[in-house]
Write a protein that holds these residues in place. Structure first.
Motif, PDB file in Angstrom:
ATOM      1  N   ARG A   1      33.088  86.264  22.229  1.00 14.89           N
ATOM      2  CA  ARG A   1      33.257  85.325  21.196  1.00 14.89           C
ATOM      3  C   ARG A   1      33.325  83.707  21.928  1.00 14.89           C
ATOM      4  O   ARG A   1      34.296  83.544  22.695  1.00 14.89           O
ATOM      5  CB  ARG A   1      34.714  85.433  20.257  1.00 14.89           C
ATOM      6  CG  ARG A   1      34.727  84.279  19.350  1.00 14.89           C
ATOM      7  CD  ARG A   1      35.557  85.049  18.175  1.00 14.89           C
ATOM      8  NE  ARG A   1      35.974  84.001  17.092  1.00 14.89           N
ATOM      9  CZ  ARG A   1      35.016  83.694  16.136  1.00 14.89           C
ATOM     10  NH1 ARG A   1      33.868  84.435  15.917  1.00 14.89           N
ATOM     11  NH2 ARG A   1      35.729  82.724  15.035  1.00 14.89           N
TER      12      ARG A   1
ATOM     13  N   ASN B   1      28.074  81.698  19.568  1.00 16.28           N
ATOM     14  CA  ASN B   1      28.520  82.199  18.421  1.00 16.28           C
ATOM     15  C   ASN B   1      28.467  80.905  17.253  1.00 16.28           C
ATOM     16  O   ASN B   1      29.022  79.794  17.628  1.00 16.28           O
ATOM     17  CB  ASN B   1      30.059  82.578  18.786  1.00 16.28           C
ATOM     18  CG  ASN B   1      29.850  83.786  19.471  1.00 16.28           C
ATOM     19  OD1 ASN B   1      30.381  83.677  20.706  1.00 16.28           O
ATOM     20  ND2 ASN B   1      29.584  85.096  18.926  1.00 16.28           N
TER      21      ASN B   1
ATOM     22  N   ILE C   1      24.930  82.299   7.443  1.00 21.08           N
ATOM     23  CA  ILE C   1      26.041  82.905   6.487  1.00 21.08           C
ATOM     24  C   ILE C   1      26.686  83.822   7.461  1.00 21.08           C
ATOM     25  O   ILE C   1      26.426  84.567   8.211  1.00 21.08           O
ATOM     26  CB  ILE C   1      25.261  83.614   5.528  1.00 21.08           C
ATOM     27  CG1 ILE C   1      24.195  82.806   4.755  1.00 21.08           C
ATOM     28  CG2 ILE C   1      26.216  84.721   4.679  1.00 21.08           C
ATOM     29  CD1 ILE C   1      23.362  83.683   3.943  1.00 21.08           C
ATOM     30  N   GLY C   2      28.037  83.500   7.375  1.00 22.67           N
ATOM     31  CA  GLY C   2      28.955  84.409   8.367  1.00 22.67           C
ATOM     32  C   GLY C   2      28.889  84.338   9.548  1.00 22.67           C
ATOM     33  O   GLY C   2      28.522  83.160  10.230  1.00 22.67           O
ATOM     34  N   GLU C   3      29.269  85.263  10.425  1.00 20.19           N
ATOM     35  CA  GLU C   3      29.437  85.340  11.809  1.00 20.19           C
ATOM     36  C   GLU C   3      28.168  85.566  12.344  1.00 20.19           C
ATOM     37  O   GLU C   3      27.487  86.864  11.992  1.00 20.19           O
ATOM     38  CB  GLU C   3      30.544  86.119  12.341  1.00 20.19           C
ATOM     39  CG  GLU C   3      31.967  86.023  11.575  1.00 20.19           C
ATOM     40  CD  GLU C   3      32.600  84.860  12.660  1.00 20.19           C
ATOM     41  OE1 GLU C   3      32.253  84.681  13.930  1.00 20.19           O
ATOM     42  OE2 GLU C   3      33.435  84.314  11.729  1.00 20.19           O
ATOM     43  N   GLU C   4      27.531  84.877  13.347  1.00 19.86           N
ATOM     44  CA  GLU C   4      26.399  85.165  13.992  1.00 19.86           C
ATOM     45  C   GLU C   4      26.376  84.887  15.424  1.00 19.86           C
ATOM     46  O   GLU C   4      27.096  84.139  16.129  1.00 19.86           O
ATOM     47  CB  GLU C   4      25.227  84.260  13.473  1.00 19.86           C
ATOM     48  CG  GLU C   4      25.084  84.611  11.974  1.00 19.86           C
ATOM     49  CD  GLU C   4      23.815  83.673  11.309  1.00 19.86           C
ATOM     50  OE1 GLU C   4      22.607  84.312  11.360  1.00 19.86           O
ATOM     51  OE2 GLU C   4      23.937  82.673  11.000  1.00 19.86           O
TER      52      GLU C   4
ATOM     53  N   THR D   1      29.809  80.467  12.950  1.00 19.77           N
ATOM     54  CA  THR D   1      30.347  80.924  11.637  1.00 19.77           C
ATOM     55  C   THR D   1      29.665  79.969  10.684  1.00 19.77           C
ATOM     56  O   THR D   1      29.800  78.590  10.673  1.00 19.77           O
ATOM     57  CB  THR D   1      31.864  80.534  11.727  1.00 19.77           C
ATOM     58  OG1 THR D   1      32.258  81.550  12.667  1.00 19.77           O
ATOM     59  CG2 THR D   1      32.232  81.060  10.316  1.00 19.77           C
ATOM     60  N   ASN D   2      29.034  80.482   9.750  1.00 21.74           N
ATOM     61  CA  ASN D   2      28.470  79.778   8.765  1.00 21.74           C
ATOM     62  C   ASN D   2      27.398  78.610   9.030  1.00 21.74           C
ATOM     63  O   ASN D   2      27.486  77.656   8.579  1.00 21.74           O
ATOM     64  CB  ASN D   2      29.463  79.238   7.331  1.00 21.74           C
ATOM     65  CG  ASN D   2      30.080  80.458   7.077  1.00 21.74           C
ATOM     66  OD1 ASN D   2      29.585  81.532   6.612  1.00 21.74           O
ATOM     67  ND2 ASN D   2      31.455  80.446   6.674  1.00 21.74           N
TER      68      ASN D   2
END
Length: 178
Positions: free
Chosen positions: A124, A96, A59-62, A98-99
């Motif tokens: 990033r 990194n 979920i989201g940025e990790e 995203t979702n």
């Protein structure tokens, strides 16, 4: 009587294998290819990385780093670089998401290269490969791209151990019958 003993041991081994609730953690492996199309060292260069995914939620940025078992091996210009080669080790390198989808590595080796989308945001990850002078990200010159391919996750040791015990006990039981 021995047959009942072997049956009991085999049942126990199978119960361990089947009944063990696997943790959601696994070692995840990726290969990557750098395709340098310009600059002083055009060509293809290969590497790999792995990490332990127990903290990923999808979920989201990790971001995962060395503390999550991130390990890198990258062969570039006759030298093997690892995660300890990163300028900011042990804070970097990172990978990194995203979702749950991989964005890529962020990996900086002083006087050599930077992997990531934006030298202005070095934490990033991404798909760009840049040559770099010292650790000055302003000197980064994009010279190629990076592509990633996911490998198979490494299974949990409990599952492998339970399967091995069940198999050995089954062979012993079959051998005793003869």
């Amino acid at each position: 009587m021995k047959l009942a003993s072997y049956f009991g041991i085999t049942t126990f081994a199978v119960a361990i294998c089947v009944g063990a609730k696997p943790t959601q953690a696994a070692l995840v492996n990726y290969g990557f290819t750098v395709d340098a199309t310009s600059g002083d060292n055009p060509g293809q260069y290969y590497g790999s990385f792995q990490y332990e995914d127990s903290t990923l939620t999808g979920i989201g940025e990790e971001t995962l780093g060395v503390s999550n078992g991130l390990a890198i091996a990258f062969d570039y210009l006759g030298t093997r670089y690892t995660e300890t080669s990163d300028f900011d080790y042990p804070l970097s390198p990172v990978v990194n998401f995203t979702n749950g989808n991989l964005l890529g590595l962020s990996y900086l080796v002083e006087d050599q290269f930077f992997i990531g989308d934006d030298p202005g945001n070095p934490n990033r990850g991404g798909t760009k490969f840049s040559s770099i002078l010292s650790a000055d990200l302003l000197s980064a010159t994009e010279v190629g791209t990076v592509s990633y391919s996911k490998g198979q996750p490494v299974p949990e040791p409990m599952t492998l151990g339970g399967s091995a015990i069940a198999g050995v006990m089954g062979l012993c039981l079959k051998r005793k019958k003869k």
